[in-house]
Design a protein around this motif. Sequence first.
Motif, mmCIF file in Angstrom:
data_model
loop_
_atom_site.group_PDB
_atom_site.id
_atom_site.type_symbol
_atom_site.label_atom_id
_atom_site.label_comp_id
_atom_site.label_asym_id
_atom_site.label_seq_id
_atom_site.Cartn_x
_atom_site.Cartn_y
_atom_site.Cartn_z
ATOM 1 N N ASP A 280 27.728 46.777 10.295
ATOM 2 C CA ASP A 280 26.901 45.662 10.766
ATOM 3 C C ASP A 280 25.465 46.124 10.878
ATOM 4 O OD1 ASP A 280 26.308 43.106 11.541
ATOM 5 O OD2 ASP A 280 27.399 43.154 13.445
ATOM 6 N N LEU A 281 24.548 45.178 10.728
ATOM 7 C CA LEU A 281 23.111 45.425 10.828
ATOM 8 C C LEU A 281 22.487 44.346 11.710
ATOM 9 C CD1 LEU A 281 22.329 45.839 6.996
ATOM 10 C CD2 LEU A 281 22.829 47.689 8.602
ATOM 11 N N GLN A 282 21.565 44.755 12.596
ATOM 12 C CA GLN A 282 20.837 43.796 13.425
ATOM 13 C C GLN A 282 19.445 44.350 13.703
ATOM 14 O OE1 GLN A 282 21.883 40.782 14.514
ATOM 15 N NE2 GLN A 282 24.026 40.932 13.870
ATOM 16 N N PHE A 283 18.449 43.455 13.726
ATOM 17 C CA PHE A 283 17.103 43.827 14.155
ATOM 18 C C PHE A 283 16.918 43.457 15.621
ATOM 19 C CE2 PHE A 283 16.285 43.621 9.586
ATOM 20 C CZ PHE A 283 15.444 44.710 9.400
ATOM 21 N N ASP A 284 16.204 44.298 16.369
ATOM 22 C CA ASP A 284 15.816 43.900 17.717
ATOM 23 C C ASP A 284 14.481 43.161 17.652
ATOM 24 O OD1 ASP A 284 13.810 45.852 17.575
ATOM 25 O OD2 ASP A 284 14.906 47.300 18.800
ATOM 26 N N ALA A 326 25.716 41.665 18.620
ATOM 27 C CA ALA A 326 24.524 40.824 18.564
ATOM 28 C C ALA A 326 23.450 41.489 19.406
ATOM 29 C CB ALA A 326 24.828 39.418 19.087
ATOM 30 N N LEU A 327 22.203 41.343 18.985
ATOM 31 C CA LEU A 327 21.105 42.064 19.618
ATOM 32 C C LEU A 327 19.918 41.129 19.754
ATOM 33 C CD1 LEU A 327 20.162 44.932 20.554
ATOM 34 C CD2 LEU A 327 19.403 45.306 18.206
ATOM 35 N N LEU A 332 22.346 43.839 24.301
ATOM 36 C CA LEU A 332 23.274 44.004 23.191
ATOM 37 C C LEU A 332 24.633 43.507 23.675
ATOM 38 C CD1 LEU A 332 23.607 47.003 20.786
ATOM 39 C CD2 LEU A 332 25.657 46.088 21.880
ATOM 40 N N ALA A 333 25.290 42.675 22.870
ATOM 41 C CA ALA A 333 26.588 42.108 23.239
ATOM 42 C C ALA A 333 27.565 42.293 22.095
ATOM 43 C CB ALA A 333 26.452 40.626 23.591
#
Length: 351
Positions: A280-284, A326-327, A332-333
Motif C-alpha cells: 500500500d502507498l499513502q501520502f501524508d 489510511a493517512l 494513521l488508521a
Amino acid sequence: MRSVIAALLLILAPAAAAAQAAPFRLEPVTRIGCAECDGPEMFTRVMGLGVWDGRVYVLDQTAPMVRVFDAAGHPVRVFGRTGDGPGELRMPMRIFPREDRGVDVYDMQQMRITSFDSIGNQTGNAPLRAGLFVRLAAAPRSDFTYYTPLRPDRTDQPVMRLARGSDTPEEFTVLTPNIPTARTDEITHAPILAARPAGGIAIGYGHEAYQIRVFDEQGSFVRDIVRNVSRPRKTEKEIAKEQAAREMSIGRLSAMVTEAGHDPPRLSVSVDEERRHFTDLQFDAAGRLWVQTERGSPDSTIFDVFDPGGEYLGGVSLPTRINSFALGDDLLAAPMSDDDGIHYIAVWRVR
C-alpha cells in the motif's frame, strides 16, 4: 589498518541503511468497534477507510454505509442507505474524504462515484467507465480522482483522471513496460496508486521490484523511487494462512461479481513463497510518501517513509500486522479484526 576499517564500513553500510529509523513514531490513540458495540461502532465488514482533518471515515458493507468518527472514536455522522437510486449505494468499495469534509464513494456494482456533502446529502454522481475491477486514488485537496482499469494482459497500463463534477475522464498517463507489471492471473498484483497532495500520483506494483513511479499534476514523469532490498521468504504457517485467506477472498469476490451481474474472474489460488516489497502507498498532508512494506514479522508492520523529493527518511515500525491503512494530517488508521472475527478500526497518532 585503514583499508580494513574501510572494508568493514562498506560491509556494514547496507545493514545500517536498512535499519535507518524515520524521525516519526506511531502512538496508539483509540480503537473504534468492539464485540459489545452497537450503533455506528458495530461493523459488518469494513470496505474502505479514509482520514482527514481529525476525522476517520469508515465505509461499511451494511447501512449506514458511511460512518464518520472524530479522532477519539466518537461518532459524528452516519449516512448511506442501500439501493440503486440517487445517493444510494449497492457495493461501495472506496471512500475519499474531501477538504470540505464531504466524501466521494466508489460503488463497484453501480460503477460510479457518488459525492456527498459534509452532512450526507448527495451532491453528484459520476459514472466510471472502467470495467468491474479498478484501482483508485484521490487527495482531499485535489479536484481529481485517478484510476486505472485492471488490464494485466496488456503491456501498457493506462491511468485515467476524472475531474470533480465531470463525467468525462481523460487519459492522465500510460505505464510503459519498463515498470514491472502484474501477472496475468493476479488482480491482487495490479498497480497500487496514491494521490499526491499537490496533484499527480505515485504508482507501483511492489511484486517483482521495489519501484514506485511518481507523476506530477500534468501526468509528466517526475522520478522513480527505488530501493535495493530483498523480499523476505514466508514461513510455512504464513503460506498456509495466506492460502486459506486467499481462497476465502476469491469466493467472496466471485459472489460479489456474480451478484453484480458479471461472470466471476478466474484467479489463481497459488501463493508466492516470498513476500511483496510493498502492499500500500499513502501520502501524508506534508507530501511525504508512506510505503507499507512486507518486511515486518508476522506480528508487525514496517513503513518506509520518503520526503516530497523522494529521499528515503527511514522506517517506522508498528507492533501489529495490518493489511491496508489510511493517512491524513497526523493520524494513521487501519482496518483490523480480532481473533473472534470482530471488525474494528485502530487509530494511531504520528509524532
